[in-house]
Design an enzyme around this catalytic site. Sequence first.
Site, PDB file in Angstrom:
ATOM      1  CD  GLU A  79      -0.947 130.455  20.610  1.00  0.00           C
ATOM      2  OE1 GLU A  79      -0.546 131.587  20.239  1.00  0.00           O
ATOM      3  OE2 GLU A  79      -0.226 129.452  20.638  1.00  0.00           O
ATOM      4  CG  ASP A  80      -2.001 128.768  25.243  1.00  0.00           C
ATOM      5  OD1 ASP A  80      -2.270 128.201  24.159  1.00  0.00           O
ATOM      6  OD2 ASP A  80      -0.856 129.081  25.595  1.00  0.00           O
TER       7      ASP A  80
END
Length: 727
Positions: A79-80
């Site tokens: 996600e990051d």
Amino acid sequence: MDKVSYNDLFTKVNTYIHNPFELERIKRAYLLAEEKHRGQFRKSGGPYICHPLHVAIILAELHVGPDTIIAGLLHDCIEDTNTTHEEIEAQFGKDVADMVDGVTKLTKMKFSSLEQKQAENHQKMLLAMGKDIRVIVVKLADRLHNLRTMDSQSPEKRERICRETLEIYAPLAHRLGMFKIKAELEDRSLRYTNPEKYKEISADINENKSARLGNIEHIIEQIKEILTEENIKDFSIKGRVKNIFSIYKKMTNQHKDFEEIYDVLAIRIIVDTIDNCYRVLGLIHAYYTPVPKRFKDYIAVPKPNLYQSLHTTVISSSGLTFEVQIRTEEMDKVAELGIAAHWAYKENLAYSKEKEQFEIAQKLKWYADLLQFNEEDADDSDAKTFVDSVRKDILTTSVYVYTPTGDVIDLPKGATPLDLAYKIHTQLGNTIVGAIVNKHIVSLNYELQNGDIVSIRTNKNSAGPTTNWLKIAKTSHARHKIKAFLNKQNRDVLLAAGKKLVEEEFQANKVFSYELKEDFAKENFGKNNITSLDDLYVDIGKGIISEKTVVAKYIGTKKIDSEEIMRKSIEKTNKMISTNSETGVVVEGLNNPQIKLAVCCCPIPGDKIVGYVTKGSGIVVHHENCKNLESLDKNRLLNLRWATDIKRKYPVSLRITAMQNVQLLGEIMNVLSSLNVQTSSLNVKNNLNLETIIKIKILVANTVELDKVIANLNKITAISDIHRENI
Ligand code: MN
């Protein structure tokens, strides 16, 4: 403040994982996460890697396997950071990559609203969890650490996250039996969603804490003595205070004050064997006074989340009420850790995801339901409907009931026999005609209670579901099946049947030229969800709307609108009562006393009557058998009789139970008018059992006239019962 290092994780992990190969994999995962998140910071200020490290530590405390720890370390990578699924899969295998993917939010899609985004993400997670339960364990650890570091978030975000936690994550933790995590998620969330209540309850808990703990210490000492005397060895006793959120929930659900909740305090006795659990229970009940109906045997019948324990509430000789929970060491572990305790990592035992999934579905019925849910509903419904259904059917508080063969079935609170029947089998649902609960016949809308033994009555020839059932069924599953049944009925056949019924009804009314229009259907039957003339015909065909009602609406109100006639006659009679208000009751020995006829039982001449001397408003005359007399002071009762030359009429209340029938009211009016009896008030209610309850007040001279009225009303076939109110 948030200082944490790989060593902290290693120490925890190394208490139960010793295999050098696995330890090396975990280390590699840490190094990868550290490298990927390097340069990123948490809102609280510390380097980002602290977060996945803490998540992995929470997971290690649950004794999860190496893959889950690794997934915890890498959970934010996709996600990051620029990490890909393939990269993780190449280094750590498909299971780990899929788990990380399962907790990764959807970012590439465009959402129409925040709500839709949330629903899509929840759906994604629930589906991933259906494939691998470890996804939710990682997610819960992630959420828990986020809540622990919530202070640095904006108030709006805090509130949103906490609300989401209470709606989805805490219920999931509960369903998984992970009570420790559940309680912490709840308490931390309540602090932000309802700060005042949170403060109030924690203050209440702390206020008498020392006194309360003193009491509990004393009782624990007493119990120790009792058990030792009875030669029970290997036990331990703990006192505990309920978590804040569960006190809050009790206060709001049961509208209670803090003082009224008596299981705020609980004593937990842990013994070595199940036999001893029951022995200890016997001793506790012998020594303290049990509170009736508070004993629960979750050992014989575990909760759907596998929780096992004996529960009882007792009162000490000093008047202190407290709950006692008795269980074995093993049960205690399950009570705190839930499935995590059952599937804790075992070294030197080959792990198989498929085997674990299968075992969990066997043990946790709701998980099997979720899997079925995923198959049936995920494709044909949007994310919000899907998530709502899961929440409603699977995550809400549940009741569990037994089939006559002893199977336990888990349903959401408020569920009815209809929901149960559909849960067992669609065919059972479609042919249900009634249910027997604990040997008593109940209606289809009966609200099932914990422990009910339910057998479903069916009939092959039953007409099957009607739209009315949609009002009764609580679960999305049952409603889905009922709708499917109704839609499958051949619409054309129903439409033609409806048209024919209407035509015949018009002819019976000697109307040979008519034209029903779209507007007529919408205006008059819009509230029945009718949007076109065809819809109306179909519903007539299904028997949901009566052709008589439709024709009556069309012709106008001349004949059938009996309510209107009634209203007029009520206005007339009300005037008459006010001009003739003598009671006709004779009170001996009193001069011109103030007398009123009781409105509860409405006594009429011929009834045996008694007077009740009130404070300040004279004598009230009741029927001798009036239910309200039971609660009145017997010393204030007076014998009375009726005068012999009464001319006036008296109101009397009847309660009529009948089958729902469009002509019912008309028939009742016919009987009354043929006997020349006036009506002074009327109240009609339909219930879900297809019964109509009519409360009617009529004017009669005496019991002779009333008996005649009742005898004639009883000739109406739809009527099943008539009786006077409050007698
Ligand atoms: Mn995270």
